[in-house]
Structure formats: structure tokens, C-alpha cells
Write a protein that holds these residues in place. Sequence first.
Motif, PDB file in Angstrom:
ATOM      1  N   ALA A  55       0.920  -1.274   0.038  1.00  0.00           N
ATOM      2  CA  ALA A  55      -0.069  -0.131   0.068  1.00  0.00           C
ATOM      3  C   ALA A  55       0.995   1.320   0.107  1.00  0.00           C
ATOM      4  CB  ALA A  55      -0.927  -0.104   1.259  1.00  0.00           C
ATOM      5  N   ASN A  56       0.683   2.365  -0.942  1.00  0.00           N
ATOM      6  CA  ASN A  56       1.292   3.548  -1.017  1.00  0.00           C
ATOM      7  C   ASN A  56       0.765   4.657  -0.446  1.00  0.00           C
ATOM      8  OD1 ASN A  56      -0.513   4.011  -2.993  1.00  0.00           O
ATOM      9  ND2 ASN A  56       0.785   4.557  -4.496  1.00  0.00           N
ATOM     10  N   ASN A  57       1.370   5.710  -0.122  1.00  0.00           N
ATOM     11  CA  ASN A  57       0.888   6.746   0.140  1.00  0.00           C
ATOM     12  C   ASN A  57       0.085   6.950   1.459  1.00  0.00           C
ATOM     13  OD1 ASN A  57       2.215   8.306  -2.059  1.00  0.00           O
ATOM     14  ND2 ASN A  57       0.358   7.621  -3.333  1.00  0.00           N
ATOM     15  N   LEU A  58       0.461   5.969   2.442  1.00  0.00           N
ATOM     16  CA  LEU A  58      -0.286   5.862   3.587  1.00  0.00           C
ATOM     17  C   LEU A  58      -0.107   7.280   4.405  1.00  0.00           C
ATOM     18  CD1 LEU A  58       0.501   2.214   4.313  1.00  0.00           C
ATOM     19  CD2 LEU A  58      -1.625   3.115   3.652  1.00  0.00           C
ATOM     20  N   ILE A  59      -1.218   7.439   5.406  1.00  0.00           N
ATOM     21  CA  ILE A  59      -1.332   8.644   5.876  1.00  0.00           C
ATOM     22  C   ILE A  59      -1.487   8.693   7.487  1.00  0.00           C
ATOM     23  CG2 ILE A  59      -2.774   9.705   4.122  1.00  0.00           C
ATOM     24  CD1 ILE A  59      -5.428   8.922   5.521  1.00  0.00           C
ATOM     25  N   ASP A  60      -1.236  10.079   7.842  1.00  0.00           N
ATOM     26  CA  ASP A  60      -1.612  10.050   9.327  1.00  0.00           C
ATOM     27  C   ASP A  60      -2.323  11.586   9.491  1.00  0.00           C
ATOM     28  OD1 ASP A  60      -1.730   9.815  12.138  1.00  0.00           O
ATOM     29  OD2 ASP A  60       0.132   9.015  12.341  1.00  0.00           O
ATOM     30  N   GLN A  61      -2.660  11.745  10.618  1.00  0.00           N
ATOM     31  CA  GLN A  61      -3.616  13.093  11.004  1.00  0.00           C
ATOM     32  C   GLN A  61      -2.482  13.959  11.441  1.00  0.00           C
ATOM     33  OE1 GLN A  61      -6.251  12.982  14.234  1.00  0.00           O
ATOM     34  NE2 GLN A  61      -7.236  14.972  13.833  1.00  0.00           N
ATOM     35  N   LEU A  62      -3.003  15.324  10.616  1.00  0.00           N
ATOM     36  CA  LEU A  62      -1.951  16.523  10.889  1.00  0.00           C
ATOM     37  C   LEU A  62      -2.267  17.147  12.065  1.00  0.00           C
ATOM     38  CD1 LEU A  62       0.313  17.972   9.198  1.00  0.00           C
ATOM     39  CD2 LEU A  62      -1.371  19.301   8.519  1.00  0.00           C
ATOM     40  N   PHE A  63      -1.328  17.396  12.814  1.00  0.00           N
ATOM     41  CA  PHE A  63      -1.467  18.266  14.022  1.00  0.00           C
ATOM     42  C   PHE A  63      -0.636  19.851  13.957  1.00  0.00           C
ATOM     43  CE2 PHE A  63      -2.379  14.521  15.585  1.00  0.00           C
ATOM     44  CZ  PHE A  63      -2.887  14.378  17.060  1.00  0.00           C
ATOM     45  N   ASN A  64      -1.047  20.422  14.550  1.00  0.00           N
ATOM     46  CA  ASN A  64      -0.236  21.846  14.690  1.00  0.00           C
ATOM     47  C   ASN A  64       0.792  22.131  15.318  1.00  0.00           C
ATOM     48  OD1 ASN A  64       0.233  24.771  15.509  1.00  0.00           O
ATOM     49  ND2 ASN A  64      -1.944  25.098  14.868  1.00  0.00           N
ATOM     50  N   PRO A  65       1.862  22.193  14.774  1.00  0.00           N
ATOM     51  CA  PRO A  65       3.287  22.363  15.166  1.00  0.00           C
ATOM     52  C   PRO A  65       3.637  23.239  16.303  1.00  0.00           C
ATOM     53  CG  PRO A  65       3.309  23.263  12.849  1.00  0.00           C
ATOM     54  CD  PRO A  65       1.977  22.837  13.049  1.00  0.00           C
ATOM     55  N   THR A  66       2.780  24.276  16.391  1.00  0.00           N
ATOM     56  CA  THR A  66       2.897  25.153  17.697  1.00  0.00           C
ATOM     57  C   THR A  66       2.085  24.649  18.740  1.00  0.00           C
ATOM     58  OG1 THR A  66       3.318  26.829  15.935  1.00  0.00           O
ATOM     59  CG2 THR A  66       2.733  27.593  18.245  1.00  0.00           C
ATOM     60  N   THR A  67       1.011  24.449  18.626  1.00  0.00           N
ATOM     61  CA  THR A  67       0.194  24.150  19.725  1.00  0.00           C
ATOM     62  C   THR A  67      -0.024  22.628  19.998  1.00  0.00           C
ATOM     63  OG1 THR A  67      -1.818  24.072  18.349  1.00  0.00           O
ATOM     64  CG2 THR A  67      -1.250  26.041  19.167  1.00  0.00           C
ATOM     65  N   GLY A  68       0.284  21.804  19.060  1.00  0.00           N
ATOM     66  CA  GLY A  68       0.023  20.373  19.025  1.00  0.00           C
ATOM     67  C   GLY A  68      -1.400  19.943  19.104  1.00  0.00           C
ATOM     68  N   ALA A  69      -2.229  20.790  18.737  1.00  0.00           N
ATOM     69  CA  ALA A  69      -3.825  20.396  18.696  1.00  0.00           C
ATOM     70  C   ALA A  69      -3.936  19.615  17.192  1.00  0.00           C
ATOM     71  CB  ALA A  69      -4.367  21.703  18.573  1.00  0.00           C
ATOM     72  N   TYR A 129      -1.692  13.860   6.152  1.00  0.00           N
ATOM     73  CA  TYR A 129      -0.135  14.141   5.686  1.00  0.00           C
ATOM     74  C   TYR A 129      -0.080  12.835   5.136  1.00  0.00           C
ATOM     75  CZ  TYR A 129       2.293  12.934   9.675  1.00  0.00           C
ATOM     76  OH  TYR A 129       2.777  12.646  10.922  1.00  0.00           O
ATOM     77  N   THR A 130       0.828  12.565   3.954  1.00  0.00           N
ATOM     78  CA  THR A 130       1.319  11.407   3.532  1.00  0.00           C
ATOM     79  C   THR A 130       2.567  11.010   4.116  1.00  0.00           C
ATOM     80  OG1 THR A 130       0.257  11.509   1.280  1.00  0.00           O
ATOM     81  CG2 THR A 130       2.014  10.040   1.686  1.00  0.00           C
ATOM     82  N   VAL A 131       2.827   9.959   4.598  1.00  0.00           N
ATOM     83  CA  VAL A 131       4.049   9.476   5.420  1.00  0.00           C
ATOM     84  C   VAL A 131       4.876   8.238   4.468  1.00  0.00           C
ATOM     85  CG1 VAL A 131       3.087  10.042   7.711  1.00  0.00           C
ATOM     86  CG2 VAL A 131       2.883   7.670   6.800  1.00  0.00           C
ATOM     87  N   GLY A 132       4.231   7.651   3.754  1.00  0.00           N
ATOM     88  CA  GLY A 132       5.101   6.431   3.170  1.00  0.00           C
ATOM     89  C   GLY A 132       4.040   5.258   2.867  1.00  0.00           C
TER      90      GLY A 132
END
Length: 524
Positions: free
Chosen positions: A326-340, A346-349
Amino acid sequence: MNKPLLLSLAAIATLVATDLSADSMYNRIEMMEMQMKQMQQELDTLKRSQQEESKNLNLEEDDEDDDEAIVATTDEEDDDDDDEESVEDQIAEIQDNISDLNKNTNGNHLKFGVDYRFAVENIHYKMANGATAKNDAFMTNRLWVNMDWAATENLSFHGQLAYNKAFGQRTDNDTIGYNFENFDWVSNENAYDDIVRVRTVYFLYKNDEFFGSNIPWTFSVGRRPSTNGHLINFRDDDAASSPMAHTINVEFDGASAKFGLENLTGIDGMYVKFCAGRGMSNAAHKFSATPYADDATVEPNIDLAGLIFVPYADGQYSVNTQYYYANNLIDQLFNPTTGAPLNQFYTVGGLHSFTANFIANGIGDEINDFLDDTVFFISGAMSITNPNANRSMLGAPVGESKTGYSVWAGIQYPSLISEDGRWGLEYNHGTQYWRSITYGEDTNIGSKIATRGDAYEAYFTEPLIEEILSLQIRYTYIDYKYAGSNGFFGDTTGAAIKISSDMPNAQNYVDTAQDIRFYLRYRY
């Protein structure tokens, strides 16, 4: 031909000619069934009459003139032959008319089946910090409406509509991330709203020869039946769909082609099956400037391709293997500043996945009835991450691949307290970086197969009224050693962090989970 039979055929001809102008499909089919029953009764009467006449003629004796008796008998046999031919002609004519009638009942070939389940569950969680969460009586209604239509001997249609809802109006809010429970991979396994969705819809073509060679083969495309696959079907009391459930148990859209190799190799049950599907599309919205073009603002398509190879299956013992990527698997994006968390992926691999299992459908050879009716299986699986150069998968260092392993063993045997019931015991173990795509597994506390840790399960299934109404009591216990078992594939929701009371945000991580479920299920 007798008069009633002529009237029946005339009635059918009238129905066919008028295309059955009844008010509804139900009335049309009802009219057809009445005509068919009437014709069957008349045919039965005609056949009985012929049998009686034949019997009486054979019993007649004429002692005065044997020659005349022989001649008379010969004539009677000729008459019988004419009558038999006449009946055969009548039957053929009726069958032709019934065939025409079927074609004019506007789709009565489409056969429907109902699978309804009421379930009540006692759910309990213990968090890493020692806190608990529970639901003493979580109740659900699940309905599957099955649709099948064999248009020809080689071509058929199969579909399933699904409804899965918690009792009553479930409270909801707009918290970021909650909308992911309607994710397309699990839309029909998630007890949520009252919408009826398509769970499967595809056509299947099959043939005994592949371009003249003695290779039986099939091809299908659509929303494939990719949940409730091999091994998990024992617990779920369902016929197995084609995937090996140890590594994949989700809904997706795709195609498959299967080729039987038994005739070529002489090895029982050998076949290979190729499959490919799409789990997410990056097509733009309908009312964008360029409808359905690739959308550069979202992540690329998630695609999966693989094969199933069964080297041996003799009806009792089988060995089964499966590989996919399976390609282009994902995860949920978090705010890099607040961590929310953000409502974005976003694609991870990518992910390599391999599994092999052994199934014994009956232990030994007629040792005793109990072992003959016992099923045992053991399965091993491996996952290997393939991260993008600038991404982390499963919480590992950026760009570093990780391998995970899983073992699954189970036994199902006849009930010791009833005649038709089945008992089952299963065990699962997964290592820190084990990763399956099993979000569609029918376990509300999370996929036991995906567990990074240990899972234990016991169940009892009992038919109440033939195979129509059944009940099941099931107990599932999961002991997580690492987090992220039910997350996605990156370093946020999927990170394989060791569970401990002093871990950051320990209150948000489940340490143990258990589910006691009772259901009543109606299938017809």
C-alpha cells in the motif's frame, strides 16, 4: 393438451404480451407465482392420469386371443410414446413461456436477503494513568440487505446495503477528529447514524477456460467484499470473503482476478488471485475550476496491490498466503505550534505486508466425532514500513524502516452443552512495530488483530431456529504494550510508544480494553 393447461398457457401469453401491467413489482411476481403453481398442479395431474392409464392397460388381459392382445399392447405402447412426447412438448412450451415471463417481470431475477443483528455490549477501558471509562450497555442495530442477480451462467451481480446505528440519537459535537469515524474504510462497521450505505457492489465473471486453456478463472470490479475475510469469519459466523483478515480488513474499491491452477499442477485447491484497489482519491471537488482533476492541495491517491496464493487446499487442510503493498499512507496532521489535531491528513510512506496461515478443518482422520468437527488455525504475519525520505512512520526516526510481527492462533469446536452450537478460543500477539490495515474488524473496542501487545477472545455461537435465528456471547480482552494500534501510519496517531503510567498524556492512552457482547441475529 388438456383444456386447463391451454388456459394457463394462454394466461401466460397474455401476461407476457402486456408486460404485466400490475401496479407494483410485488403484484407482478405474485401473479407469476400463481400461474406457475397452477401449471405445476395441472402437470402433476396429467402425469398421474397417464400413469394410471398405463397401469390399467398393462393389467388388461385377453385370454381368448393372445395375438390380438400383443397387437393391442403394441398399439398402446405407441400411444404411450405419443403421450410422453406430448407431455415433453408441453413441459418445454411451459418452460419457454416461464422464461419469457421472467424476462418481463422487470428484474425479479434480483434476489434479496436480510441479515439483521441486535447487539448489546458491556465495554470497559483502563487508561495508562489508571483512570477508567466504560459503557455498561451499548446497544446497536445492524442491517445488511444482500442483493444477487445471475444474469447468465458466467456473469452475476452482487451487492450489499448496510445500516449500522447505536440505539437512540447519539450525542455528538464538532471536536476535531470525530469526523474520522465516518472514514470510508469503516463507514459500515461504525455504529453511527441512520444512513443506509453501500457496503459492497460488484459484478463477477467466471469461466472454466482461460483463452482455451484448462484454467478456471474469475474477474470482478467494484466495491469488493474485503471485510470478514479468512480466519476472522469463524468468530463472526460468516462465510469468508477472499482476503486474509490477519493483514487487511477494510472496505475499499477495486478489482480482482483469480486463476485456478489445480488442473495444471494436479495439486488440490491451488490458485492465485491478483487484486488492486484505491483507498483514497485526491480528485478535486465537483464545483472546483477543474472538476475531478488531480488536486495538488491534498495528498496523493492511496493505492493497494497484491496477490493471494494458495499452494494447497484439499477441503480439510489448507495453506494460504497473501502479500500486498500500500502506498501513500497517511496520518492526521497536528498543529506544530500548539500540538492540537487538525482536520487534515499528510502522507508518510508505504507498507509491505505478508501473511501465511494453516487451517485444519477437522483434526485427524475419523479419530472421533468431536475432533472431526473441530477447526484449528495458526497464522503469522509481517509488516515492513517504507517511509518517505522526510517522514517518520509509526514513531520511528525519520526515513527509518521498521518491521513488525504478529501471531494469531484459534480453535473452534462443537458445543459441549448443545447439539449445534460452536465454541471458540483465539489469541493474538503483535510486536511494537506491527501494523495491519484492519479498521473494519467487527470489534467496537478496536481491532484485536492490530494489537501491539496481547489479545484474548472466547465466544459461543448457538443456532436457535435452524440457521435463521442465532445468538452469540463473546468476550474480548486486549492488553496493549504499545500505543497506536488503532491509529494511522505516521508519528502522531500511529506512533508505537510504550504504554506506561508516566508517559506524556497518559490519560489519553488505553492500557487495557474489554468487551462482553451478546447478540441476536436473523438471517434469511
